[in-house]
Design a protein around this motif. Structure first.
Motif, PDB file in Angstrom:
ATOM      1  N   GLY A  24      -1.817 -44.799   8.974  1.00 24.70           N
ATOM      2  CA  GLY A  24      -2.928 -43.929   8.638  1.00 24.70           C
ATOM      3  C   GLY A  24      -2.912 -43.586   7.162  1.00 24.70           C
ATOM      4  O   GLY A  24      -2.926 -44.464   6.299  1.00 24.70           O
ATOM      5  N   ASN A  25      -2.847 -42.296   6.860  1.00 25.22           N
ATOM      6  CA  ASN A  25      -2.827 -41.844   5.465  1.00 25.22           C
ATOM      7  C   ASN A  25      -1.435 -41.875   4.847  1.00 25.22           C
ATOM      8  O   ASN A  25      -1.286 -41.630   3.649  1.00 25.22           O
ATOM      9  N   LEU A  26      -0.432 -42.143   5.661  1.00 24.47           N
ATOM     10  CA  LEU A  26       0.947 -42.117   5.167  1.00 24.47           C
ATOM     11  C   LEU A  26       1.390 -43.516   4.753  1.00 24.47           C
ATOM     12  O   LEU A  26       1.317 -44.463   5.547  1.00 24.47           O
ATOM     13  N   ILE A  27       1.864 -43.647   3.507  1.00 24.91           N
ATOM     14  CA  ILE A  27       2.451 -44.908   3.048  1.00 24.91           C
ATOM     15  C   ILE A  27       3.962 -44.794   3.228  1.00 24.91           C
ATOM     16  O   ILE A  27       4.651 -44.131   2.463  1.00 24.91           O
ATOM     17  N   ALA A  28       4.503 -45.436   4.266  1.00 25.05           N
ATOM     18  CA  ALA A  28       5.934 -45.350   4.554  1.00 25.05           C
ATOM     19  C   ALA A  28       6.744 -46.214   3.600  1.00 25.05           C
ATOM     20  O   ALA A  28       7.849 -45.836   3.190  1.00 25.05           O
ATOM     21  N   VAL A  29       6.222 -47.396   3.260  1.00 27.09           N
ATOM     22  CA  VAL A  29       6.854 -48.307   2.295  1.00 27.09           C
ATOM     23  C   VAL A  29       5.750 -48.828   1.391  1.00 27.09           C
ATOM     24  O   VAL A  29       4.714 -49.292   1.879  1.00 27.09           O
TER      25      VAL A  29
END
Length: 357
Positions: A24-29
């Motif tokens: 979603g809106n979160l860039i994990a990497v």
């Protein structure tokens, strides 16, 4: 669409290119470029939530990247994952075993599930991996009676059953007491001596410094530095000098600062701070092999040190330095953008999508 990277010479075991994972809106990497060489004990470092486990899951094909590629043994894992996994052993999170079975019987179950044929060759391999992880004396003990460190080592034994070239370990010392950490550290060094390439994810920097030859440091999904441990730690080396009194301390400080200003480039800086015994000491930011030279410079100016202590750099200091610098840079960049742009767009060129941060 190239499934195999051309001109693979066997030296690079893992390489990632713009590897990105968004939820979603979160860039994990974010836009990750890693390079792990054959024979490395490679430390993949960062606090919880930095993106380490997400990266490992992408390398193993457990989750799909939003963008970018992961290349293992010269093969893109988007197309040749089965061939890659034949050469990889991994522990991601805590291994699960049958509590009432012995360590040996648990390994037999895993070996059968992984397609290993029963027989003398299989029994020999089980004995080999138990010897490698130093559990042969406890092979008939029920798993529920194992210590946490023994359970972790049995998990590594399971990952070694197929004699993999690459071993990925996600936080293998998590929750262990000091004795358990020493056991895992010794095991990692032994695996390295057997020719394995080790990819070790951890947030315990002191432990990693003792076993890894190369590291990468992550923060909030971003790679902030990568390289040889010895090279990265050179910048953190310094020399501690204790003078006989405050007057000599100030004279030594002024003298070394003047020498730095006059072109002595190997002195990166000089300041006074307190040591562990609350004594004022002179800190010279310079390579530890310059200790004798510093002593000679001071003596030539009739300043004689009471003590000189070379201090090696540490991964803890390096981590604090690079993550603090990264955070400050990000805040400055944010402060320089219009208010409506503070929710910046991260461009993912491989898919043509945009993900709002």
């Amino acid at each position: 669409m190239d499934e195999i990277i051309p001109h693979y010479d066997g030296t690079v075991v893992i390489s990632t290119h713009r590897l990105t994972k968004a939820y979603g809106n979160l860039i994990a990497v974010n836009d990750l470029h890693l390079e792990v060489m054959r024979g490395d004990v490679f430390g993949f470092l960062g606090p919880n939530g930095a993106g380490k486990t997400t990266t490992i899951r992408m390398l193993l094909g457990l989750i799909r990247p939003t963008a970018g590629r992961a290349i293992l043994f010269g093969m893109d894992n988007a197309y040749l994952l089965p061939e890659i996994l034949l050469r990889v052993g991994a522990i991601v999170e805590t291994p699960v075993f049958y509590p009432y079975l012995s360590g040996l019987d648990n390994l037999r179950v895993i070996a059968a599930a992984s397609g290993m044929m029963s027989g003398k060759s299989n029994d020999r391999r089980l004995a080999e991996v138990l010897e490698i992880v130093e559990l042969q004396a406890y092979e008939k003990l029920a798993f529920r009676q194992y210590s946490l460190g023994m359970k972790q080592r049995l998990g590594i034994a399971a990952a070694l059953l197929t004699d993999p070239e690459l071993v990925l370990l996600d936080e293998p010392t998590n929750g262990l007491d000091p004795a358990g950490m020493i056991e895992i550290r010794r095991l990692i060094l032994r695996l390295s001596s057997l020719g394995k390439t080790i990819f070790l994810s951890s947030h315990i920097l002191h432990e990693v410094q003792q076993v890894c030859n190369r590291v990468a440091i992550m923060q909030k999904g971003n790679l902030v530095t990568q390289g040889n441990v010895s090279d990265l730690l050179k910048e953190g080396e310094r020399v501690e000098v204790r003078m006989n009194n405050e007057e000599e301390m100030q004279q030594a400080l002024q003298f070394l600062q003047q020498r730095q200003e006059n072109g002595l480039e190997w002195i990166r800086g000089v300041h006074i701070e307190s040591n562990r015994w609350k004594q004022p000491v002179l800190i010279v930011d310079a390579s530890t092999n310059r200790s004798a030279e510093i002593n000679a410079l001071l003596a030539h100016n009739d300043l004689f040190a009471a003590e000189i202590h070379p201090q090696q750099g540490s991964l803890e200091d390096l981590y604090l330095e690079v993550t603090t610098t990264s955070t400050h840079a990000g805040m400055e960049a944010l402060a320089g953008t219009p208010a409506e742009d503070h929710t910046a767009l991260h461009e993912i060129s491989d898919t043509g999508k945009r993900v709002r941060l």
